[in-house]
Design an enzyme around this catalytic site. Structure first.
Site, PDB file in Angstrom:
ATOM      1  CG  HIS A   1      -2.216  -0.687   0.873  1.00  0.00           C
ATOM      2  ND1 HIS A   1      -2.200  -1.945   1.284  1.00  0.00           N
ATOM      3  CD2 HIS A   1      -3.672  -0.280   0.507  1.00  0.00           C
ATOM      4  CE1 HIS A   1      -3.640  -2.484   1.040  1.00  0.00           C
ATOM      5  NE2 HIS A   1      -4.198  -1.507   0.475  1.00  0.00           N
TER       6      HIS A   1
ATOM      7  CB  CYS B   1      18.140   4.313  13.250  1.00  0.00           C
ATOM      8  SG  CYS B   1      19.455   5.456  12.746  1.00  0.00           S
TER       9      CYS B   1
ATOM     10  NE  ARG C   1      24.700   6.635   7.897  1.00  0.00           N
ATOM     11  CZ  ARG C   1      24.658   7.753   8.675  1.00  0.00           C
ATOM     12  NH1 ARG C   1      23.554   8.472   8.578  1.00  0.00           N
ATOM     13  NH2 ARG C   1      25.750   7.974   9.426  1.00  0.00           N
TER      14      ARG C   1
ATOM     15  CB  CYS D   1      21.328   9.009  15.381  1.00  0.00           C
ATOM     16  SG  CYS D   1      20.269   7.540  15.684  1.00  0.00           S
TER      17      CYS D   1
END
Length: 361
Positions: A43, A107, A111, A96
């Protein structure tokens, strides 16, 4: 050298998708080039096509995929050409504030590949969820390519990359379903059925599937539902309470994401029960609940982001459960299609006719 491949592209808001030739560069530092073998039609891809995520058209759609690594950047040491991988749209950065606190599943700087994939005229493409896997090849951050057992069929394994992980994790990680718990899952699509499977594997003694479609409810029993409730003509809150001795469930999972189902999940909990929202809501949706009910009922109201998963930990576990026949990934595959059939698959998905259409390349 760059690679020209066929791919499904959404050029503008609401327009039918097109199969076009795109240009995929070789991997740079921290990147991997992956030959896609299969990719589920989710979706979220339709939301991108409709402009409901953002306006960064044109989009390269597809994100629920498995394939093999073709090449890696010079500094990548944990992947090699030929590795069989599932693509993840979260690749924790490790640096982080959430990663440093030991919560990499939250996170805040996940990345993605830095080099752009483009149309043949050089127009940069926005890959869906940082992946873009409705393509013969795609470029991702190396951390997004998670190695798994190659015995897993790609059309089944790829589904772990999004919908199955989201639902399974909503039950196991976010809801922390344990042995002997009672669970209700509202919405028996792909994510809801994955939540049912996760609750069953976690040892829940009663898993109640709630939907307005009898066919979907019948299908939910395949994944571990012990009881079903058709909420079209029945108050699901009362029905769930009747099935739990009048108390309600320990964990209620909303896999739909609209105010009505959120409210139902809230009230079908036992006192101090947990509500998990995993269905993605419309940005304009709002919920109104009496503050005294929030206070007096206790428990926890949680949102589940990607099943609060850690892909490098969880993907291999789910593959092992599939290979040992504990998790019926094949049951989620309603049909296999080609790249040219994605637009028709969106229509079938919107009508609720399939759990997953899967593009096989």
């Amino acid at each position: 050298m760059p690679h020209e491949v066929r791919a499904v592209v959404a050029l503008k808001r609401g327009a039918p998708v097109e199969v076009q030739t795109i240009v995929v560069p070789d991997p740079g530092p921290g990147e991997a080039l992956v030959s896609v073998q299969a990719c589920g039609v989710c979706h979220t891809d339709l939301h991108y096509r409709e402009g409901a995520i953002n306006d960064d058209f044109p989009f390269l759609l597809g994100h629920e995929a498995a394939g093999t690594v073709d090449a890696v950047g010079a500094d990548v040491v944990d992947l090699s050409p030929g590795d069989y991988v599932i693509l993840a749209w979260r690749a924790p950065c490790g640096a982080c504030r959430s990663c440093l606190r030991g919560r990499p599943w939250y996170c805040f700087d996940s990345r993605n590949a830095r080099r752009p994939m483009t149309l043949t005229d050089g127009t940069p493409l926005s890959p869906a969820l940082g992946i873009g896997a409705f393509a013969e090849r795609t470029l991702v951050a190396a951390g997004q390519a998670v190695k798994v057992d190659p015995a897993a069929r790609p059309e089944a394994a790829g589904l772990i990359g999004c919908g199955v992980m989201a639902g399974y994790g909503a039950a196991v990680h976010t809801g922390r379903v344990g042995r002997g718990d009672t669970v209700a899952v509202i919405g028996c699509g792909g994510v809801g059925n994955a939540a049912i499977a996760g609750a069953s594997l976690a040892g829940a003694r009663r898993v109640i599937a709630v939907d307005i479609d009898d066919a979907k409810l019948d299908g939910a029993t395949r994944f571990g539902a012990t009881h079903t409730v058709n909420s079209r003509g029945t108050d699901p809150v009362e029905a769930v309470r009747e099935l739990t001795g009048g108390f309600g469930v320990d964990v209620a999972i909303d896999a739909v994401g609209i105010p009505a189902t959120y409210r139902q999940a809230f009230y079908m909990r036992d006192h101090a029960g947990v509500l998990v929202q995993v269905g993605v809501p419309d940005p304009e949706a709002v919920i109104d609940l009496p503050l005294i009910d929030l206070f007096s009922r206790g428990g926890a109201l949680k949102s589940s982001w990607y099943g609060d998963c850690l892909p490098t930990r969880d993907f291999p576990i789910l593959v092992d459960q599939y290979l040992t026949r504990r998790l019926d990934l094949g049951g989620f595959v309603s049909e296999t299609i080609s790249l040219d059939q994605v637009e028709e698959a969106f229509t079938r998905m919107h009508r609720g006719e399939v759990l997953r259409s899967v593009v096989v390349l």
